[in-house]
Structure formats: C-alpha cells, structure tokens
Motif scaffolding. Structure first.
Motif, PDB file in Angstrom:
ATOM      1  N   ARG A  15       0.843  -1.187   0.000  1.00 60.61           N
ATOM      2  CA  ARG A  15       0.000   0.000   0.000  1.00 60.61           C
ATOM      3  C   ARG A  15       0.886   1.247   0.000  1.00 60.61           C
ATOM      4  NH1 ARG A  15      -2.246  -0.403   6.271  1.00 60.61           N
ATOM      5  NH2 ARG A  15      -0.214  -0.220   7.288  1.00 60.61           N
ATOM      6  N   GLY A  16       0.237   2.398  -0.093  1.00 57.40           N
ATOM      7  CA  GLY A  16       0.939   3.671   0.048  1.00 57.40           C
ATOM      8  C   GLY A  16       2.058   3.891  -0.956  1.00 57.40           C
ATOM      9  N   ILE A 185       2.578  12.795   3.755  1.00 56.29           N
ATOM     10  CA  ILE A 185       2.080  12.073   2.593  1.00 56.29           C
ATOM     11  C   ILE A 185       0.776  11.389   2.996  1.00 56.29           C
ATOM     12  CG2 ILE A 185       2.568  10.346   0.822  1.00 56.29           C
ATOM     13  CD1 ILE A 185       4.475  12.720   0.710  1.00 56.29           C
ATOM     14  N   ASP A 186      -0.196  11.412   2.115  1.00 58.32           N
ATOM     15  CA  ASP A 186      -1.520  10.860   2.420  1.00 58.32           C
ATOM     16  C   ASP A 186      -1.491   9.334   2.328  1.00 58.32           C
ATOM     17  OD1 ASP A 186      -4.186  10.553   2.949  1.00 58.32           O
ATOM     18  OD2 ASP A 186      -4.883  11.254   0.989  1.00 58.32           O
ATOM     19  N   THR A 187      -1.038   8.697   3.403  1.00 57.80           N
ATOM     20  CA  THR A 187      -0.955   7.243   3.471  1.00 57.80           C
ATOM     21  C   THR A 187      -1.607   6.747   4.747  1.00 57.80           C
ATOM     22  OG1 THR A 187       1.144   7.172   4.670  1.00 57.80           O
ATOM     23  CG2 THR A 187       1.267   7.332   2.261  1.00 57.80           C
ATOM     24  N   ALA A 188      -1.737   5.428   4.839  1.00 61.09           N
ATOM     25  CA  ALA A 188      -2.362   4.821   6.016  1.00 61.09           C
ATOM     26  C   ALA A 188      -1.559   5.070   7.283  1.00 61.09           C
ATOM     27  CB  ALA A 188      -2.538   3.321   5.786  1.00 61.09           C
ATOM     28  N   MET A 189      -0.268   5.386   7.152  1.00 58.60           N
ATOM     29  CA  MET A 189       0.551   5.650   8.330  1.00 58.60           C
ATOM     30  C   MET A 189       0.013   6.839   9.132  1.00 58.60           C
ATOM     31  SD  MET A 189       4.683   6.295   8.632  1.00 58.60           S
ATOM     32  CE  MET A 189       5.120   4.623   8.168  1.00 58.60           C
ATOM     33  N   ASN A 190      -0.698   7.723   8.441  1.00 58.03           N
ATOM     34  CA  ASN A 190      -1.243   8.899   9.110  1.00 58.03           C
ATOM     35  C   ASN A 190      -2.700   8.722   9.520  1.00 58.03           C
ATOM     36  OD1 ASN A 190       1.148  10.555   8.824  1.00 58.03           O
ATOM     37  ND2 ASN A 190       0.664  10.654   6.645  1.00 58.03           N
ATOM     38  N   ALA A 191      -3.192   7.490   9.458  1.00 56.34           N
ATOM     39  CA  ALA A 191      -4.600   7.242   9.781  1.00 56.34           C
ATOM     40  C   ALA A 191      -4.924   7.551  11.237  1.00 56.34           C
ATOM     41  CB  ALA A 191      -4.962   5.791   9.468  1.00 56.34           C
ATOM     42  N   CYS A 192      -3.906   7.559  12.091  1.00 51.92           N
ATOM     43  CA  CYS A 192      -4.133   7.846  13.510  1.00 51.92           C
ATOM     44  C   CYS A 192      -4.427   9.320  13.757  1.00 51.92           C
ATOM     45  CB  CYS A 192      -2.926   7.407  14.332  1.00 51.92           C
ATOM     46  SG  CYS A 192      -1.408   8.244  13.865  1.00 51.92           S
ATOM     47  N   ALA A 216       5.434  10.739  -4.411  1.00 51.55           N
ATOM     48  CA  ALA A 216       6.623  10.156  -3.788  1.00 51.55           C
ATOM     49  C   ALA A 216       7.241   9.092  -4.689  1.00 51.55           C
ATOM     50  CB  ALA A 216       6.258   9.559  -2.426  1.00 51.55           C
ATOM     51  N   ALA A 217       6.399   8.284  -5.307  1.00 52.21           N
ATOM     52  CA  ALA A 217       6.901   7.241  -6.193  1.00 52.21           C
ATOM     53  C   ALA A 217       7.640   7.833  -7.390  1.00 52.21           C
ATOM     54  CB  ALA A 217       5.739   6.364  -6.668  1.00 52.21           C
ATOM     55  N   ARG A 218       7.108   8.923  -7.933  1.00 54.06           N
ATOM     56  CA  ARG A 218       7.781   9.551  -9.076  1.00 54.06           C
ATOM     57  C   ARG A 218       9.165  10.051  -8.696  1.00 54.06           C
ATOM     58  NH1 ARG A 218       2.675  11.824 -10.224  1.00 54.06           N
ATOM     59  NH2 ARG A 218       3.338  13.931  -9.658  1.00 54.06           N
TER      60      ARG A 218
END
Length: 243
Positions: A15-16, A185-192, A216-218
């Motif tokens: 993911r992410g 970055i808008d990822t699940a790591m920031n879901a908290c 980020a991937a680019r």
C-alpha cells in the motif's frame, strides 16, 4: 539487440508509497520482488495485476524487514538486482517517557535495522554488475525531529546518516545510495491523525495539502535514474513545509 532485464526490490509494497512505486517501476519494464509484513492478500493481488498489465514478473513475499532471518529468506529468491527501495517503515506517536523498550526496538528494527539487512544482502548482487541504486525512504523528521515521535525521528535520522556513509563506501563500485525524505504524505501511516489534526498540519504546509503516494513514487523513480554522480543525498519532498 535485446534489452537487458531490470530487477527492483521494493519493501513495504502492499500500500501507500511502496505500492505506487511498484506500479511505476513495473510500468517501465522492471521485474519486481515486493514485500509486506501483514497485508499478504493485498500484495498478492497487486502482483497479479502488475504482471497482467505490464508483462513483467512480480514475486510477492511476506517478510518482516526488521527480522534478519526473514530478510535472509527473502534474498534466497533474489538472484539479480538493479534497484533496492527500502520503503518498509512504521510510526509511533506518544511520549518517550511512556514508550516501552519493546516499542523502541521494534521501531528501530523496522525502520533502520531493515536497511542494514537489505543493503548487506543486495550489495554483492550489485557488485556483480558493477552498478546499482539504493533508495531509502526517509522523513523530514529525520533532520528536524518531531515532538511525540522521538523514536521515529531517531530511526530516520539514523537512516539519513546510514545513506550518506554507505554512499561514500559504495561510490568506487558505481553503486549510488540516496534517500527521499518525505513530509506529510496521504498514506495509512497517518490514519491515527484526526481530521482536525490533518487539516491543521496542511495549513502549515505552503503547498496547502499533503503529498500523494504517486508523487513520492515519481521522485523515487527519478532518483533511481539520476546521473551516477549524484549519491549520498537526502532529497526532500514536503511541499515547502520543512524547507
């Protein structure tokens, strides 16, 4: 004249940022080895999709990248490697005084020990070709430090130092080592984070928003294909936040 096959290993790819990087590298013809620690079904589904869409081979592997035995088992399947993306990571929010030793060691294992394990295993494969690229996914907090994220900041600061030192060690062998230091970055790591906290953070960012995994991937892909003379760099992607 046949085009040489290209191989990339991306950790934390279910993911992410890792998933976005896998999609981008496969679109450019890279054969992939992808890892995750828990989201196995999601990773297997991604592997099938990438193989079908881009005609590459994609090996999904469940592995705890902070576990030396798991990384050794992973590399038993890796026989050629051009790109290593150390993306697996985890966060911890809370007061240091309330953090357990187990939590501290887990953060260090997943975020920093993993780089040691993967790089140690990848370097001999890259030396065979006298070329290779290692990209470590770091954080702006590795340079600045964040309140309530002392362990995470320390692990990413260690990753930055690791990147710079290993780059000097491997430069004579034509292996480049760089890091991408991400901001929000808008990822699940920031879901908290609550919606209010997320909105407050975005107000601090000159760009006015969080970055996307695709952005980020680019950058990771661009760093992987930058001039060979670029090595030992910590490249920030944060919308002007911590610049």
């Amino acid at each position: 004249m046949s085009v040489p096959e290209k191989y990339a290993l991306i950790t934390g790819a279910s993911r992410g940022i890792g998933k976005a990087a896998a999609e981008l590298f496969s679109a450019h013809g890279y054969h992939l080895i992808l890892t995750c620690s828990r989201s196995v079904k999601e990773l297997e589904t991604l592997a099938v999709e990438l193989e079908r869409t881009h005609g590459i081979t994609c090996l999904p592997v469940q592995a705890d990248m902070g576990c030396e035995a798991d990384v050794e088992r992973l590399f038993a399947h890796v026989h050629a490697l051009d790109i290593l993306v150390n993306n697996a990571g985890m966060a911890h929010f809370g007061l240091l005084s309330q953090m357990t030793s187990a939590q501290w060691h887990q953060i260090m294992a997943v975020n920093l020990d993993s780089c040691f394990y993967t790089c140690r295993a990848a370097i001999p494969l890259m030396l065979q070709k006298h070329r290779g690229r290692i990209i470590n996914v770091s954080s702006v907090w590795g340079a600045r430090g964040a309140s309530m994220e002392t362990a995470y900041s320390a692990s990413k600061g260690g990753m930055n130092a690791f990147t710079r030192a290993l780059a000097k060690e491997l430069a004579p062998s034509n292996i480049q080592v760089n890091a991408v230091a991400c901001g929000l970055i808008d990822t699940a790591m920031n879901a908290c984070l609550s919606p209010e906290d997320m909105a407050s953070l975005q107000e601090e960012i000159p760009a006015g928003r969080a970055g996307t995994p695709a952005e980020a991937a680019r950058l990771i892909y661009q760093v992987a294909h930058a001039p060979e003379y670029m090595t030992g760099q910590i490249i920030t992607l944060d919308g002007g936040w911590q610049t």
